[in-house]
Write a protein that holds these residues in place. Sequence first.
Motif, PDB file in Angstrom:
ATOM      1  N   SER A   1       1.104  11.883  -9.320  1.00 17.83           N
ATOM      2  CA  SER A   1       0.480  13.284  -9.082  1.00 17.83           C
ATOM      3  C   SER A   1       1.216  14.628  -9.250  1.00 17.83           C
ATOM      4  N   HIS A   2       2.652  14.275  -8.582  1.00 17.78           N
ATOM      5  CA  HIS A   2       3.454  15.418  -8.707  1.00 17.78           C
ATOM      6  C   HIS A   2       4.117  15.521 -10.503  1.00 17.78           C
ATOM      7  N   ALA A   3       4.170  14.370 -10.755  1.00 17.17           N
ATOM      8  CA  ALA A   3       4.666  14.747 -12.211  1.00 17.17           C
ATOM      9  C   ALA A   3       3.553  15.162 -13.053  1.00 17.17           C
TER      10      ALA A   3
ATOM     11  N   LEU B   1       0.974  -1.117  -0.166  1.00 17.55           N
ATOM     12  CA  LEU B   1      -0.009   0.082  -0.080  1.00 17.55           C
ATOM     13  C   LEU B   1       0.803   1.285   0.027  1.00 17.55           C
ATOM     14  N   LEU B   2       1.691   1.117   0.673  1.00 21.67           N
ATOM     15  CA  LEU B   2       2.841   2.341   0.630  1.00 21.67           C
ATOM     16  C   LEU B   2       3.411   2.391  -0.661  1.00 21.67           C
ATOM     17  N   TYR B   3       3.816   1.408  -1.330  1.00 16.59           N
ATOM     18  CA  TYR B   3       4.493   1.556  -2.438  1.00 16.59           C
ATOM     19  C   TYR B   3       3.429   2.125  -3.336  1.00 16.59           C
ATOM     20  N   ASN B   4       2.338   1.605  -3.529  1.00 16.73           N
ATOM     21  CA  ASN B   4       1.261   2.111  -4.298  1.00 16.73           C
ATOM     22  C   ASN B   4       1.051   3.756  -3.956  1.00 16.73           C
ATOM     23  N   TRP B   5       0.992   4.173  -2.977  1.00 18.26           N
ATOM     24  CA  TRP B   5       0.464   5.386  -2.367  1.00 18.26           C
ATOM     25  C   TRP B   5       1.885   6.342  -2.956  1.00 18.26           C
ATOM     26  N   ARG B   6       2.954   5.818  -2.763  1.00 12.12           N
ATOM     27  CA  ARG B   6       4.247   6.534  -3.178  1.00 12.12           C
ATOM     28  C   ARG B   6       4.141   6.750  -4.804  1.00 12.12           C
TER      29      ARG B   6
ATOM     30  N   SER C   1       9.090   3.612 -11.999  1.00 14.53           N
ATOM     31  CA  SER C   1       8.684   3.421 -10.494  1.00 14.53           C
ATOM     32  C   SER C   1       9.552   4.479  -9.852  1.00 14.53           C
ATOM     33  N   PRO C   2       8.986   5.245  -8.739  1.00 12.51           N
ATOM     34  CA  PRO C   2       9.846   6.322  -7.950  1.00 12.51           C
ATOM     35  C   PRO C   2      10.929   5.730  -7.034  1.00 12.51           C
ATOM     36  N   PHE C   3      10.836   4.281  -6.761  1.00  8.07           N
ATOM     37  CA  PHE C   3      11.784   3.680  -5.760  1.00  8.07           C
ATOM     38  C   PHE C   3      13.105   2.831  -6.218  1.00  8.07           C
ATOM     39  N   LYS C   4      13.104   2.577  -7.807  1.00  6.00           N
ATOM     40  CA  LYS C   4      13.852   1.857  -8.359  1.00  6.00           C
ATOM     41  C   LYS C   4      14.455   2.768  -9.578  1.00  6.00           C
TER      42      LYS C   4
END
Length: 991
Positions: free
Chosen positions: A777-779, A766-771, A987-990
């Motif tokens: 959204s920011h982009a 859930l945290l991953y999808n929220w991020r 992905s914002p994390f990888k």
Amino acid sequence: MNLRKAVFALLVSVGLVLCAPTLMHAEQKPLGISRQDLTLAHYNHRAWRLVDGAPPDIWALAQAPDGFLWLGSGSGIYRFDGLVFEEIRLRSGQFPSSNATALLIAPDGAVWIGYFTGEISRLHDGRMTNFSHSDSVVEQLAQDRDGSIWAARSGTHGGLFHFDGKRWKRIGKQQGVSGGTAYSVLVARDGTVVVATESQVLMRRPHGVRFEVVGNSRGVSRLAEAPDGKIWVSGDVRRTTRAAGMPGFAVVPGSASPTDRADRMIFSHDGSLWQTNFGGGVARIGRLSSPGAAPMIERFMPEDGLTSPVAVPVLEDREGNIWIGTNVGLNRLRPVSAVTVLKVGEDSARTFRLTAANDGIVYVASGRMLYRVVPEGDLELLRKLPEPVGFLEADGQDLVIGQGNSIVRLAKGSIVRPRYPPAPSEIVSWGADAQGQIWITADNFGGYRLSPGGWVAASLADQKLAGRFVFSHTVTKSSDWLYAQDHLLRRVGPLFETVTTKGPGIGHITIVSEGRSGPLVGGELGLARLGRSHFQTISAAREPALRGISGILQTPDCEVWINGVRGLLRTTCDDLKIAFDDPGKRLRYKQFSAADGLPGVAQQNGNGSTLTRGGDGRIWIANNLGVAWIDPARTITNRLPPPVQIRKLEANGRIFADVDRVELPAGTRDVRIAYVAPSLAASERIIFRYKLVGVDRDWVEAGTRRDAFYANLPAGKWQFQVIAANNDGVWNKQGDSLSISIAPQYYETTWFRLLCIVLVLATVWLLYNWRVRQHRSHARDLAEAQLGERERIARELHDTLLQGVQGLMLRFQAATNAMSPGSREHVLAERALERADDLIIQARDRVRGLRARERSGELVSLMEELAAQYRSDGLSVSISFQDRLEPLAPELAEQVLAIVAEALANILHHAQASEVTIEIDRGRTHQTVVITDDGIGFPIEVIADSGRAGHFGIQGMMERANAFGGWLRIENSAELGARVVLGIRLSPFKG
């Protein structure tokens, strides 16, 4: 029992008048001990009285297979582990009486109990079976080889009874036994059944049917079997003619006397007869089996420590201890190694002096009393001196005695006073060196040597040490050593010099010994050995038994005896060497203490050694309460490992007793496990080790503690193990064990742990999808802001610049129309207007590009539209892509399309290319767009500087890529053309 007590009291009062004199105390007379005979002096007495928890009126004793001592008393049944008395309480049912007079414990653990009221009970595996019989006293119980039980009952309805497994049956005249009271019954080792009634002694041979009369008796008689198989009877008994040919039957000498008649009696393993007498106290009779030897009778009475003259049961346990029950306590006589021969008393001072002459005679002095012990002999008073003895030393076969500030010599039994000049103060030590030079120590003045002109102070290399030294002559037989406080000096020529710059580190030095282990130095805080240049030390912190050493003795066979305040130690040269050479190794030794017969601990107020060795090999010890000896050839060693038993487990207020497995409920955290090792020889010296497998990495050294605590124990299955060692260090390595199972709480179960893992993973997802959504959204917000700005610029360009240019073009058109057609000016103006039209068209296209088009994230379709525009300009553009491409946010797609458009524009205007390929590929975390052309490529300086000075196309492309978290790489192809690689983060994390 009131009648019996009254009879006892009467007999005791008579016995105190008629009985033989008791054993004399050592400080009053010589003991008369022969080394070949065990006597009461070889036993250590310990008593447990009512204040110690012992039950009153102890009438019966028995030892169970598990080592516990069972007591039948006037207040119930008890068992004893050597420290604690525990009353036996039944889980169900009840005892028929609280007054037990007989006990028998069968090999299978069944406990047979006889009562004063005549009943007999059988207790086995927690089940109680009672058999009724009234108006008789159960005197004794015995078990036959076939497992059946015999009972001797006294009283009106008494007699001999036999239990065949179902019921009790009286043995009557048909089997040769007349009616009446039976006082004693036993089953001999060969199976012979012997019974003593009020008028007869009868035997039934193995496999026999009838009893035969072997003696006639009057009154109470008791039976016991000697180690050689002979049956002895105590009482007023006359052997019959039938018994004359039976050498296996004898009467205890002198037992016809009412005071010396046995109430109970047994034989110990050494062949001595122990009996409690109706006249009071206990008698020990030795040499009964020695042909031609007179019996040796000793008595143990209240004045010797017996808790009461009313003593009834007597028992030898399997460790050789003698137990005696009285009406006010329990007594134990334990065979010990040391024999005390002199105690502090009226004729003895508190300080004892020891020495041994060359002929092996040992001399002992206390106060003004001088004693002597010849080899193989007993301590005897030699003479009483006119003054107290200050020191005692042997000189050959003579004896040198300190008398104040003068010296006397005992030679061939006569006192001789040498003509020595008076010393400066009391002489506390004396010695003669190898040259015959005499040395003394004067109290508070230091060391002196005898010269023709008188006493001359010892020459010290360091005069600051003068006046503080005593000689270690008692052990070394020379005066080569001086010591005091923590200094040790050795004579080198005419001077005494400190042996090392660094002392031994054992506190004040108290004794020096020379022998096969080298120079050993004893002190208040340990033991040291002097090497060539330094001391090796075993400190009291490392080995507490080496504290307060006042005696060291090295024997010719390389045994080393050390006497200190923690007891007497026996070790060897090899064990000492190991401990000195390796500080990590413990010193191996056997320890003797007051429990082993020593009188107190090593005295600390003397200047001589508290140990010496006689010509017969006996070691003599001077302690603060007396003098004792130990024969190294017959020290007592308990070789029986103690039986270990886990008694109970306590948890959550519940007690689980006598179980092999315990299942505890969920939530149990703290447990206490109690264990015992009923070794009756010296229970207070039993040491334990325990381990909870899975919790303790190694054995826990519990010492003498008899319980283990565990806190915060997690759920699971555990195995508790405990082992023990007896008083002589013999380990029971099998010990006992207990299985413990603790049920888990719901949060300790496997399914709960799996559920927690699933919840954690779901939370991470859930945290991953929220991020991701947050990043997108920011982009999107950034792209929308950029598009809004572009639309504003487009409006400004359209409403101002283009409209203004349009107006100017209309004015130029009017001016052009005013010119002469075909003139040179008209042609130039028309060409300028045509160029302006082209610029307006291009500007409108730019404005249209700045305007937000229909939002779409399908990158391929957008690329196709863009490619179609450039194909119309003559540039061949082809697109390749994977079947499955992730749609991009419209705002992100606009930015990607703008970068690609800029790249195509650069190719069209600068690359001189004819073909362009656009490849779209998707990885796990990125999408890439690769634009390849077959043109002339980029100049080296453009690639190095990421653009051309004054131009912003490439820089703008890179800025756009960085704005949405992507990356851009520009490079020349290895063969022809250039490549532009755009990376788009998914992905914002990888990545």
